[in-house]
Each structure stands twice: as structure tokens, then as C-alpha cells.
Write a protein that holds these residues in place. Structure first.
Motif, PDB file in Angstrom:
ATOM      1  N   ILE A 186       0.939  -1.277  -0.136  1.00 45.31           N
ATOM      2  CA  ILE A 186       0.030  -0.131  -0.014  1.00 45.31           C
ATOM      3  C   ILE A 186       0.982   1.189   0.057  1.00 45.31           C
ATOM      4  CG2 ILE A 186      -2.054  -1.148   1.123  1.00 45.31           C
ATOM      5  CD1 ILE A 186      -0.883   0.029   3.910  1.00 45.31           C
ATOM      6  N   PHE A 195       7.194   3.217   7.226  1.00 49.33           N
ATOM      7  CA  PHE A 195       7.337   1.597   7.328  1.00 49.33           C
ATOM      8  C   PHE A 195       8.375   1.280   7.859  1.00 49.33           C
ATOM      9  CE2 PHE A 195       4.715   1.013   3.051  1.00 49.33           C
ATOM     10  CZ  PHE A 195       3.487   0.971   3.665  1.00 49.33           C
ATOM     11  N   ALA A 205       4.831 -10.925  14.160  1.00 51.12           N
ATOM     12  CA  ALA A 205       5.088  -9.538  14.114  1.00 51.12           C
ATOM     13  C   ALA A 205       5.058  -9.332  12.288  1.00 51.12           C
ATOM     14  CB  ALA A 205       6.010  -8.769  14.909  1.00 51.12           C
ATOM     15  N   ASP A 254       4.667 -11.206   9.963  1.00 51.10           N
ATOM     16  CA  ASP A 254       3.646 -11.969   9.212  1.00 51.10           C
ATOM     17  C   ASP A 254       2.463 -10.756   9.193  1.00 51.10           C
ATOM     18  OD1 ASP A 254       2.253 -13.764   8.075  1.00 51.10           O
ATOM     19  OD2 ASP A 254       0.913 -13.911   9.785  1.00 51.10           O
ATOM     20  N   ILE A 255       2.314 -10.260  10.343  1.00 51.20           N
ATOM     21  CA  ILE A 255       1.139  -9.261  10.464  1.00 51.20           C
ATOM     22  C   ILE A 255       1.611  -8.141   9.676  1.00 51.20           C
ATOM     23  CG2 ILE A 255       0.046  -7.316  11.963  1.00 51.20           C
ATOM     24  CD1 ILE A 255       0.350  -9.570  14.254  1.00 51.20           C
ATOM     25  N   PHE A 256       2.859  -7.544   9.812  1.00 50.54           N
ATOM     26  CA  PHE A 256       3.208  -6.601   9.066  1.00 50.54           C
ATOM     27  C   PHE A 256       3.171  -6.918   7.565  1.00 50.54           C
ATOM     28  CE2 PHE A 256       6.472  -3.577   7.259  1.00 50.54           C
ATOM     29  CZ  PHE A 256       5.903  -2.476   7.840  1.00 50.54           C
ATOM     30  N   ARG A 303       1.317  -8.879   6.098  1.00 45.43           N
ATOM     31  CA  ARG A 303      -0.386  -8.726   5.613  1.00 45.43           C
ATOM     32  C   ARG A 303      -0.700  -7.223   5.513  1.00 45.43           C
ATOM     33  NH1 ARG A 303      -3.279 -13.331   6.954  1.00 45.43           N
ATOM     34  NH2 ARG A 303      -4.767 -11.737   7.830  1.00 45.43           N
ATOM     35  N   GLY A 304      -0.355  -6.734   6.700  1.00 44.38           N
ATOM     36  CA  GLY A 304      -0.776  -5.344   6.813  1.00 44.38           C
ATOM     37  C   GLY A 304      -0.473  -4.431   5.545  1.00 44.38           C
ATOM     38  N   ILE A 305       0.528  -4.583   4.828  1.00 45.62           N
ATOM     39  CA  ILE A 305       1.180  -3.789   3.957  1.00 45.62           C
ATOM     40  C   ILE A 305       0.735  -4.129   2.544  1.00 45.62           C
ATOM     41  CG2 ILE A 305       2.868  -2.800   5.291  1.00 45.62           C
ATOM     42  CD1 ILE A 305       4.970  -4.276   3.648  1.00 45.62           C
ATOM     43  N   LYS A 306       0.487  -5.470   2.440  1.00 48.52           N
ATOM     44  CA  LYS A 306       0.132  -5.851   0.985  1.00 48.52           C
ATOM     45  C   LYS A 306      -1.077  -5.113   0.354  1.00 48.52           C
ATOM     46  CE  LYS A 306       2.598 -10.125   1.236  1.00 48.52           C
ATOM     47  NZ  LYS A 306       2.251 -11.406   2.074  1.00 48.52           N
ATOM     48  N   LYS A 307      -1.009  -4.789  -0.961  1.00 49.75           N
ATOM     49  CA  LYS A 307      -2.078  -4.177  -1.496  1.00 49.75           C
ATOM     50  C   LYS A 307      -2.963  -5.423  -1.848  1.00 49.75           C
ATOM     51  CE  LYS A 307      -2.706  -0.404  -4.248  1.00 49.75           C
ATOM     52  NZ  LYS A 307      -1.903   0.601  -5.017  1.00 49.75           N
ATOM     53  N   GLU A 353      -4.404  -8.588  -1.021  1.00 46.92           N
ATOM     54  CA  GLU A 353      -4.497  -9.353   0.045  1.00 46.92           C
ATOM     55  C   GLU A 353      -4.451 -11.089  -0.442  1.00 46.92           C
ATOM     56  OE1 GLU A 353      -6.623  -7.120  -0.202  1.00 46.92           O
ATOM     57  OE2 GLU A 353      -5.932  -5.769   0.950  1.00 46.92           O
ATOM     58  N   ILE A 363       3.534  -7.032  20.326  1.00 46.82           N
ATOM     59  CA  ILE A 363       3.869  -6.154  19.091  1.00 46.82           C
ATOM     60  C   ILE A 363       3.199  -4.853  19.052  1.00 46.82           C
ATOM     61  CG2 ILE A 363       3.381  -5.831  16.698  1.00 46.82           C
ATOM     62  CD1 ILE A 363       3.419  -9.182  16.818  1.00 46.82           C
ATOM     63  N   ILE A 399      -1.727  -0.457   9.272  1.00 51.83           N
ATOM     64  CA  ILE A 399      -1.046  -1.837   9.067  1.00 51.83           C
ATOM     65  C   ILE A 399      -1.459  -2.961  10.015  1.00 51.83           C
ATOM     66  CG2 ILE A 399       1.080  -3.057   8.727  1.00 51.83           C
ATOM     67  CD1 ILE A 399       2.521  -0.244   7.835  1.00 51.83           C
ATOM     68  N   ARG A 443      -5.100  -4.052   9.506  1.00 54.64           N
ATOM     69  CA  ARG A 443      -5.158  -4.821   8.207  1.00 54.64           C
ATOM     70  C   ARG A 443      -4.249  -6.142   8.288  1.00 54.64           C
ATOM     71  NH1 ARG A 443      -5.094  -2.026   3.067  1.00 54.64           N
ATOM     72  NH2 ARG A 443      -3.525  -3.599   2.529  1.00 54.64           N
ATOM     73  N   GLY A 444      -3.254  -6.059   9.255  1.00 53.25           N
ATOM     74  CA  GLY A 444      -2.178  -7.398   9.192  1.00 53.25           C
ATOM     75  C   GLY A 444      -3.088  -8.669  10.034  1.00 53.25           C
ATOM     76  N   GLU A 448     -10.519  -9.708   5.186  1.00 51.09           N
ATOM     77  CA  GLU A 448     -10.224  -8.375   4.619  1.00 51.09           C
ATOM     78  C   GLU A 448     -11.182  -7.388   3.805  1.00 51.09           C
ATOM     79  OE1 GLU A 448      -8.861 -11.293   3.590  1.00 51.09           O
ATOM     80  OE2 GLU A 448      -7.153 -11.408   4.894  1.00 51.09           O
TER      81      GLU A 448
END
Lengths: 213, 213, 213, 213
Positions: C158, C165, C200, C202-204, C206-210, C212, D168, D203, D206-207, D212
Motif C-alpha cells: 500500500i 514503514f 509480527a 507476518d502481520i506486518f 499482511r498489513g502492507i500488501k495491497k 491480500e 507487538i 497496517i 489490516r494485518g 479483509e
DNA sequence: CATGAATGAGGTTTCATTCAT
DNA sequence: CATGAATGAAACCTCATTCAT
């Protein structure tokens, strides 16, 4: 006058209350480790109040010594002045009793008194208190000396400087109480002090008598 | 080895330098009033340096007592062990000399030693130093006791507990030195101590002898 | 040149020797409680010698941080520059490896690095050293940011400020290592850090991928 | 009772006064560089007075951390317990607010709290204070974990260890605040922290979401 | 280059004493 | 008279740093 006096007495009562507390704490912790707050707490008073009755810590401490010196003096005076019919031998016996009672009156305060004497802060006592102490201790030695003087005059004791006798007498008593090893033994065997004093005075009596028994 | 030893000696010299200064200042001002900075100034060193040689103020102070106790011990051992052909009477005479020399060696340190013993904060000495002090003072009394024991065995002294004799002996000496009035007199008349000790030992000798002269 | 260089290398060896010792002691005792003498003893050198290699205690301490930052930088540069064929996802995976290795390289120095940063004495570092540290940490963040930037350009992440980031990434890592409760858990369960970092990242990721998964 | 209470309140006021001053000085100079005298001067009190309210420098310092941890706890408890009708998403949003407010409440004390945790001398806190701190920080993490747990139970968040989530989360917040580069940027651009936190939480949100948006 | 003894500034802490209430 | 909170001087001790050897 009534009121005046009542107030004075009340004031004296407070002083005593503080001194009793101080004695306990000083004996327990020694001079340096004892704080004015400790004493105040023990006396159930506030620190500030102590200063209404004693100029400073040193004076409070010294007053304790005064008290025991007064007691010593009183007793010695009684032996010297009131017991006219006692012979020198008996007076030495009486002297022994006095010394031991002083010790019982306040075994630790005596140690503290030495702290006082070998100490530093005697210079910031009020001149009056200082001279009071000096007067009392001088007087005590003088009274003891009188006892020996009489014996010398009676030709019962060898002819030496009576003040030196008194000095030695006091030495025997105080030294016995102070020397570290003695303290240890005294703590283990409560009779040791009494016995040693007994021996000491016996030796002393034998040593100063002109005509040996 | 040479270097190692030289260093060790140098270190010992410094310790002595500090102790000499400390003795002077403690004697002058007493324990409480003396600050480490005072001592440092007297020793012409910096305060921090003192702590390279002594763990804290108490240990520095106590080391002074150790020194005189060591001297006392040395002298007493000599009397007891090396002078085999002396009789008990002569040994008491020798004892008198020892006591007086100890006093001359360091008249004020002795007073300080009492401060040490009647004191409070001696619990934060290193255990080693503390036991050292205890050992030395115990030993000194023991050596004195030996002298009297011999006299008792020889049937020359009356039969009493020798430790008590030693205690009294020490008492006479130390008490004489300590008692406030004595100090005053001593300061005025340097011979007073000697004379009084003379008398004291004389009385003592007469008092403990079984067969009177 | 040969000699010059040999000397230089020898000098560097000494620096390392000191730093290794310093790391051990700092880790064990923390900055304040650690004395230069402690470090000297650990390095089997004399205190004075430390000052031939480091201007003062702060510089010695900071040099340790420099070292780990250099390591971090090296690794990050490798990921960013050398692994041209990795996709952003893989690079984040690689980043995770780097972070974990940094932790393993020196788990306690990292904590100390925070001490350095939240600290006071950064002002008496030599300007060069200070700028060195700043440069390195800035660079590290910059390199991380590059990874995210690529992902953003690729339209895989994203669209946000890449430095933020990187900041968060670092935050996750460092915060995880520091927070008191974590430390406790880490001590009980050595895998906790790894697992938590795994989660962490992994969440990160997932969280930044446009798009999903 | 009235008097008792008035005194207690007065005392608490003083404590606060000192803590406010301490916070200012610690924040300005850091722990080591701050002297008790600095704090006393700032509080317009004498150095001795500080010790009437705090046992020592460490306890004073730690008390500051306690205060902010209490605030954090209070806020988290409100989110977890009182806002029953919020969904997990909203709670994370609320969490963000909390974290940011904590930062605003005392941006520098937070840094100091890390100093506290990664520190050394925290062993000479009174056991009560220490356990108090541990309790509070443990509790805070626990409360955060609860928020995530709810989300997991609702099947809204991916199924991972909630404590790790909390860890986290805290990491993101604290790391962001600590990292040196961030601090620099924050100083230049006051909005950076807010923005970065915004991104971080976004993030994060979302993560961890299972479905989603 | 290496040493390590010496430095001395400066910090924390205590506690006798004061004074406003 | 009593209080006790506040004072602030001063002490002990540490330790980063220097410098003569």
C-alpha cells in the motif's frame, strides 16, 4: 510561687523523661548512631521538643553523665561524711559497694561517659555544664582520696599520694568495665564483674595496708 | 620478585604514611570530628588515595589500634617467653615497663582504642580485621595472665583467677590514662602518669604477694 | 607501509580486544555500574591503556553500538543491493532474518544501544563518532525504507511513506526486545522472541500488501 | 480525622510537586546527569526534603514511571471494561488513541521508563515499588491482549497468541517513540509521530484481520 | 606503548537544628 | 509549650581520567 514551682517541677519531669529515653537509645546504639529523632520517638515527643530542654545533642548526652556522677558523688559523700565511725578498711569495703552500685545503676552509661571524656565534642557544651562535669568528677576523685588520706593519717595505709590512690581505684573499676575482653566475659558470666571487683579491691586493700594481716 | 617486593614495600610505606597522618589528626580532633579530607591533607595526599589503602574510615581508624596492640603483644611475648630466668616479681616489673612504653609509643591512640571498643560502628569492619583485633587483645590479656599464673604456681602470689589479675592490671593502666581528671593532671605534670603507675604497680605487687616482705 | 600497516592492524586488534571485554562487562552490569577498571580487568589491561584506544567511557560504550550498527548495515545492504532477483515479499522475509541475526549477534548490546539513545552523555562524544552513529542509523532506516519503496513501486504494498514503514519495522523489532514483560518471557522461553517476531512480521507483511492473500 | 486527612493530602501534594520537578529535570538532563540537588532546586525545596518523600534517587525516578503506567492502565481498563458495545476494530482504534494520549501525557517520561527497564540499579527499589511496577506493566499488556483476544474469539482477527499481539502493539508504539531517527524527525515535524502511529495501527489492523476489507 | 597509582571533583545521603503553625 | 516539616551543611566515598615511570 506555687504555680512557678509547679511549672518548674513539670519541666524537670520532662527533662527526666527525655533523659530516660536518651539513656535507653544511647545505650542501645552508641552515640554516633543515635539520632535525635530516635530519642524523640523513644520519649514519645517530637524532635523539636528535645531542644526546649537541652541545648543540643551533646548537652543531652552529657546530662546523662552528670546524673550518674551526681549519684556517685552522693554515695561517696555519704561514706566520707556520714559514716564517721567506720575505719579505713570498712570504708574501702563501702567504696567497693558504691562502685558496684554505680555500675548497676547504669552499666552502659558508664561506657558512654568514657566516650564523653575521650571525645571531641566537649567543646560545644555550655560552659556551665562543662564546669559542672569537671566539678563533679574532680569532687568524686577528691572524696575517694579523702578515704585513703584518712587511712594514711591513721598510719594504716602506706604513705603515698592519696589522689593517686583514688585514681587507681577508679581505674580498677572503670578499666574492668571497659576492656573488651572483660565485656565479653561479663556478657557470658554476669558474676564475673562482681568477682573481679572483689579480687581487685582485695588486692588493693592488701597492697595499701601498712601492717599486713 | 625484586620488583614485586619493592612494590609491596612501597605500598606498605604509603600505608604507614597515611596511618601516621591519621594518628595525628584523630588524636587532635577525635574520631567524629576528623574528616577523611583532614587526614588526606595531613598526609599530603588526596582523599581518594586513602581509599586505595583502607576500605573506609572505620578500617583506617581500627588499623591504628591494631598497630599498638601488635606492639603490646610483641613486648608481652618477649617478657613471657624470652625471659625465662626472671622471677614473677621481676616480670611484673617488666610488665610495668611494657605498659609505660606502650603509653609513650602512642598516648592518644590508646584513648582512641577505647573509643574503638566502646564504640558502635565497628560492625562494618572487614571480618578479618575485626577478628585480628579480637585475637590481639585476647592474646594480650592471655599473656599477662600467664605472668600471674606463674607467680601463683610458684606460690608467690595469692591464688586467684589469673585472668582477673590481668584484667585488673590492664584496668589500672588504662583507667589511669583515661580518667578525665588524670588527663588534666598528666598534661600539667608529665611525671604524674609514671608516678601513679609506679604506685599502682607497687600496690598491686604488694597486694598479690602471698608472703609479704 | 608494511610496518605502518602491521602497526595499524595490531592497534585494531587491541581495540577489538577491549570492545569484546567492554561488551561483556556492560552487558553484565549495565552502563552506570560498570567501571573502567572493570573493563580493564576483563581485558587484562590497565585502565590507562583503555584511554590510548578510546577517548573516554562514553566513546568506548558508543563504539559497541557502532559495531552492531555496522553489522546491521552490512546485512541490509546485502539484501537491498545484492539480491536483485528477490521480490518485495522475499525481501521482507530476508529482513526478518537480518533482524533476528542482529539480535543473536548481540542481544544485550541492543538494549545498551537504547540506553545510548535515550541517554544523556551523547554530547561528549567526539563529533566524528556522533555523526558516524547518526549516519549509520539513518542509513539503516534508509535501507529498510528502500525495501518498502520497491514494494510500493511494484504496486505490491500500500502506498504510504516508506520511512514510516521502516520505522515501524524497527519499532516492532526493538520494542519486542525491550519491553519488560517480553524480557521476562524470553528468559523463560527462548523461542518466544522468534515466534513473536514471526507473528509480527507476518502481520506486518499482511498489513502492507495491497492485494491480500 | 479531618486533620489526619488534610495532612495526608498535603503530603501527597508535596510528592506531586517533587515529581513534577523531577520529571522536568530528568527529561532535560537524563538520569545520570540529573543530581538530586538539581531536582531540589527545580522543586524549590532543599535536597534533604526530597528524602522525606522518596527513599532515594532511584525510587524517585521510578515513581515517575509508576505514574504514567497507572494512567495507561486506567485508560486501557476503560477501553476493555467500559466500552462493551465497541467491536474489536473500534477497540483497536481506541487503543491507538490511548497510546497517543499516553505519549502526550508525558513524551519523555516514556523514554525514561525504558531507561528504567533496561537499567541496572533497579534492584535497590523497595520490593513493594518494584512489584508495583511489574504488576502495572504486566497488567497493561494483559489488557491489550484482552482486546485482541476478543477479536480472535469473534473470528475477526487471525488466530495467534494474543499476548504476542499486545507485545507487538506496544513495540510499535514504544519503538516509534524511541528510535533515534524518529526522535529527530519528531522534533522537526510534530505530526510525524501521529502520522506514523496512524500508519502503524492501520497496517496492524489490516494485518490481523481475518476477513479483509 | 603500557602501566597503575594518584587524583579530586562531585554525587548521594544523613541528621542536628530551626521555626512557622 | 509542642510540633514536625523543612533545612542545608557537610561527610563519606566513587570513579573517570591523568601522567610519571
Amino acid at each position: 510561687m506555687g504555680i512557678q514551682e509547679r511549672k518548674e517541677r513539670e519541666r524537670e519531669r520532662r527533662r527526666q523523661q527525655i533523659m530516660v529515653a536518651a539513656k535507653r537509645v544511647f545505650s542501645d546504639r552508641g552515640f554516633n548512631k543515635t539520632t535525635m529523632e530516635d530519642i524523640a520517638r523513644e520519649a514519645e515527643l517530637s524532635p523539636g521538643t528535645l531542644y526546649l530542654y537541652f541545648k543540643n545533642k551533646d548537652e543531652l548526652f552529657s546530662s546523662l553523665s552528670i546524673r550518674i556522677l551526681q549519684y556517685l558523688n552522693l554515695r561517696l559523700e555519704h561514706v566520707v561524711n556520714d559514716e564517721k565511725d567506720m575505719g579505713p578498711d570498712e570504708k574501702i569495703e563501702a567504696l567497693k559497694e558504691v562502685m558496684y552500685d554505680v555500675y548497676e545503676f547504669d552499666p552502659l552509661i558508664l561506657i558512654n561517659m568514657f566516650h564523653l571524656q575521650s571525645s571531641d565534642t566537649l567543646k560545644n557544651l555550655s560552659p556551665q555544664l562543662l564546669s559542672n562535669i569537671k566539678e563533679l568528677s574532680r569532687n568524686s576523685l577528691g572524696l575517694m582520696a579523702r578515704i585513703f588520706e584518712e587511712g594514711t593519717e591513721n598510719d594504716q595505709f602506706i604513705d603515698r599520694h592519696p589522689m593517686a590512690f583514688a585514681d587507681i581505684m577508679w581505674a580498677i573499676f572503670s578499666g574492668v568495665v571497659l576492656w573488651e575482653e572483660s565485656k565479653r566475659i561479663i556478657n557470658e558470666d554476669k558474676n564475673y564483674l562482681k568477682e573481679t571487683l572483689e579480687i581487685a579491691f582485695d588486692i588493693f586493700a592488701r597492697g595499701i595496708k601498712k601492717v599486713e594481716t
